[in-house]
Design an enzyme around this catalytic site. Structure first.
Site, mmCIF file in Angstrom:
data_model
loop_
_atom_site.group_PDB
_atom_site.id
_atom_site.type_symbol
_atom_site.label_atom_id
_atom_site.label_comp_id
_atom_site.label_asym_id
_atom_site.label_seq_id
_atom_site.Cartn_x
_atom_site.Cartn_y
_atom_site.Cartn_z
ATOM 1 N N TRP A 1 0.795 -1.224 0.000
ATOM 2 C CA TRP A 1 0.000 0.000 0.000
ATOM 3 C C TRP A 1 0.831 1.280 0.000
ATOM 4 O O TRP A 1 0.313 2.351 -0.293
ATOM 5 C CB TRP A 1 -0.950 0.039 1.202
ATOM 6 N N ASN A 2 2.118 1.206 0.311
ATOM 7 C CA ASN A 2 2.854 2.456 0.491
ATOM 8 C C ASN A 2 3.183 3.152 -0.830
ATOM 9 O O ASN A 2 3.119 4.372 -0.925
ATOM 10 C CB ASN A 2 4.130 2.220 1.309
ATOM 11 N N LYS B 1 -2.558 -8.488 -7.518
ATOM 12 C CA LYS B 1 -3.396 -8.297 -6.336
ATOM 13 C C LYS B 1 -2.903 -7.058 -5.579
ATOM 14 O O LYS B 1 -1.893 -7.105 -4.888
ATOM 15 C CB LYS B 1 -3.342 -9.519 -5.433
ATOM 16 N N PRO B 2 -3.609 -5.925 -5.708
ATOM 17 C CA PRO B 2 -3.224 -4.730 -4.956
ATOM 18 C C PRO B 2 -3.559 -4.882 -3.476
ATOM 19 O O PRO B 2 -4.389 -5.705 -3.074
ATOM 20 C CB PRO B 2 -4.063 -3.613 -5.595
ATOM 21 N N GLU C 1 10.756 -8.424 -2.393
ATOM 22 C CA GLU C 1 11.355 -7.193 -1.853
ATOM 23 C C GLU C 1 10.650 -6.905 -0.539
ATOM 24 O O GLU C 1 9.466 -6.574 -0.511
ATOM 25 C CB GLU C 1 11.199 -6.036 -2.841
ATOM 26 N N LEU C 2 11.393 -7.035 0.571
ATOM 27 C CA LEU C 2 10.768 -7.121 1.883
ATOM 28 C C LEU C 2 11.143 -5.949 2.781
ATOM 29 O O LEU C 2 11.466 -4.870 2.310
ATOM 30 C CB LEU C 2 11.141 -8.467 2.516
ATOM 31 N N GLU D 1 11.366 -2.138 12.212
ATOM 32 C CA GLU D 1 11.030 -1.221 11.124
ATOM 33 C C GLU D 1 9.797 -0.417 11.525
ATOM 34 O O GLU D 1 8.694 -0.937 11.605
ATOM 35 C CB GLU D 1 10.752 -2.007 9.835
#
Length: 496
Positions: free
Chosen positions: A155-156, A179-180, A252-253, A390
């Site tokens: 979502w960012n 899938k958004p 990508e985490l 984080e």
């Protein structure tokens, strides 16, 4: 000052095999700056609909993989022009559903288009066959499409982190099911459908939903690659789901990116101080590659803090995303706001000093929306949660260090290693950068300000698997196919 945007409510539907597909139920997406306002509605896709989308992509792949690279590029360029034509509408929708200030939403479109255009410019040469003539004969290395790609975006940066997958996947000859995130589904869906309008039915499909849809996308045998951007915890579930069919994955985490300020850094450099403030608080701190912990050499620490606060108070203006004076908007959702606020409160309980930053432009809007005032956190321990976790929000801890060996250890003991930055004399900064465990290290800048889509991006350790952007970001959607044409057909050591 509050600037009212167009209040039109947007409804999106699943897009499968070139058609909109209605769902039995829908969910509302609120405006984070004003949660009483519904920006739009998105569907609850069923598991069965997800399967239909995967099957449509699989069917389309049989034909799409045969198309020429020239045709693929031509179609993608037409899609790029359509996105440019619709940019203002997309930006306004993104700002309303996400909470990004308008300049930041435009910035996301800028990065998205920059990558898509780079991919179009480079695809033909990157995907071209390699032909090797040698003493033993000839070898051809071709880069073949993988098949159906399941793309799951966060979502960012919902548009940029969708197009980073869509463009190279399609240019390489694959088909895709996107899938958004339910926290920002609307603008990403609109962009995906704009792109889909230039491609045959089934090449791009869009579904929504929660865990059951995600499990289907990551475990279905017709899906051959997963492209996921999001949290490390979710990625662990994805890896397990994909293990039964050994799928190719690009993940990508999370990141807990450090900014390291050497003794040679000039704290009186106002432009550099502004860059680090932006690197901490752009998109309200909700970027994977934002600088989330700051280490400053003890000899300049006190003056650094003083100049940092001055720079932050000049740049940070918290307000309505549609107010042109706003630089920092709300947090995207209430869950994330509670998490970040919890980290700050925990730091205070542990004895840290929390300094509010910036100016609140509209107190009523601030209290109404999912806002948090940005904060600087001092006097915390290097292993407090606000340092090692984080935050993904508008707060940053600043800690002193005494020598390079100490700060390298503090940097590298993190489970993450996405990006980092080193600030000071260039030669000294590069020397230190070589000792850091990170996918990207930037010198005298950080975060999006130092991003270059021409080069690969990804992380060490639990920050991910594989790379995006650059030529590698195209090749990751291919399989190497080696075709050998040997001269010596009978090997001398095998008897007649």
């Amino acid at each position: 000052m509050t600037i009212q945007a167009d209040q039109e409510t947007v409804t999106v539907e699943a897009f499968i095999n070139g058609q909109h597909v209605k769902s039995l139920s829908q969910l509302a997406k609120e405006n984070p700056a004003n949660p009483t306002e519904i920006v739009g509605y998105f569907p609850v896709t069923t598991k069965e609909q997800a399967v239909t989308a995967i099957e449509a992509a699989s069917g389309a792949f049989k034909t799409w993989k045969q198309t020429s690279i020239d045709e693929r590029i031509t179609r993608m360029r037409k899609a790029i022009e359509k996105i440019k034509a619709a940019e203002n509408d997309i930006v306004h929708l993104l700002s309303r559903e996400h909470g990004k200030p308008l300049y930041d939403a435009h910035g996301e479109i800028f990065v998205s288009l920059m990558w898509m255009e780079f991919a179009c410019n480079e695809a033909a040469s990157v995907l071209a066959d390699e032909v090797h003539e040698h003493d033993q004969g000839k070898t051809i290395v071709s880069y073949d499409p993988i098949g159906v790609v399941a793309a799951i975006s966060p979502w960012n940066y919902p548009i940029a982190l969708s197009t980073i997958k869509i463009a190279p996947a399609l240019l390489a000859g694959n088909t895709i099911v996107l899938k958004p995130s339910p926290y920002a589904p609307l603008a990403a869906a609109k962009v995906a459908e704009i792109i889909a309008s230039e491609f045959p039915a089934g090449v791009i499909n869009v579904v929504y939903g929660d865990a059951d849809v995600g499990v289907e996308l990551t475990s279905h045998p017709l899906v051959t690659k997963i492209a996921f951007t999001g949290g490390t915890a979710t990625a662990k579930h994805i890896i397990k789901a994909a293990s039964e069919t050994i799928k190719d994955m690009t993940l990508e985490l999370g990141g807990n990116d450090a900014a390291i300020f050497l003794e040679s850094f000039d704290v009186h450099d106002e432009r550099a101080m502004r860059r680090i403030v932006i690197s901490n608080f752009l998109t309200t701190g909700q970027i994977c590659m934002i600088a989330k912990r700051v280490y400053v050499h003890r000899s300049i620490y006190n003056e650094f803090v003083e100049k940092y606060i001055e720079a932050a108070n000049r740049w940070i203006r918290i307000g309505d995303p549609f107010d042109p004076n706003t630089t920092v908007g709300p947090v995207n959702n209430s869950k994330q706001r509670e998490y970040v606020n919890g980290l700050v409160e925990d730091a205070q309980k542990r004895g840290a000093k929390v300094i509010p930053l910036g100016q609140i432009l509209d107190r009523n809007r601030f209290e109404q929306g999912y806002y948090l005032q940005p904060t600087l956190v001092l006097d915390c321990d290097a292993h407090d949660p606000i340092v090692v976790e984080e935050q993904f929000g508008p707060t940053v801890p600043v800690l002193p260090f005494d020598d390079e060996e100490q700060v390298i250890k503090l940097h590298n003991e993190s489970i993450y290693g996405l990006t980092s930055s080193v600030w000071g004399k260039e030669e000294d900064a590069i020397t230190l950068a070589r000792q850091l465990e990170a996918g990207t290290t930037m010198i005298n800048t950080a975060a999006v300000q130092g991003l270059d889509v021409q080069f690969p991006f990804g992380g060490f350790k639990q920050s991910g698997i594989g790379r995006e952007y650059g030529a590698e970001g195209i090749l990751t959607y291919t399989e190497k196919h080696v075709i050998n044409v040997p001269k010596m057909l009978d090997l001398p050591y095998i008897p007649e």
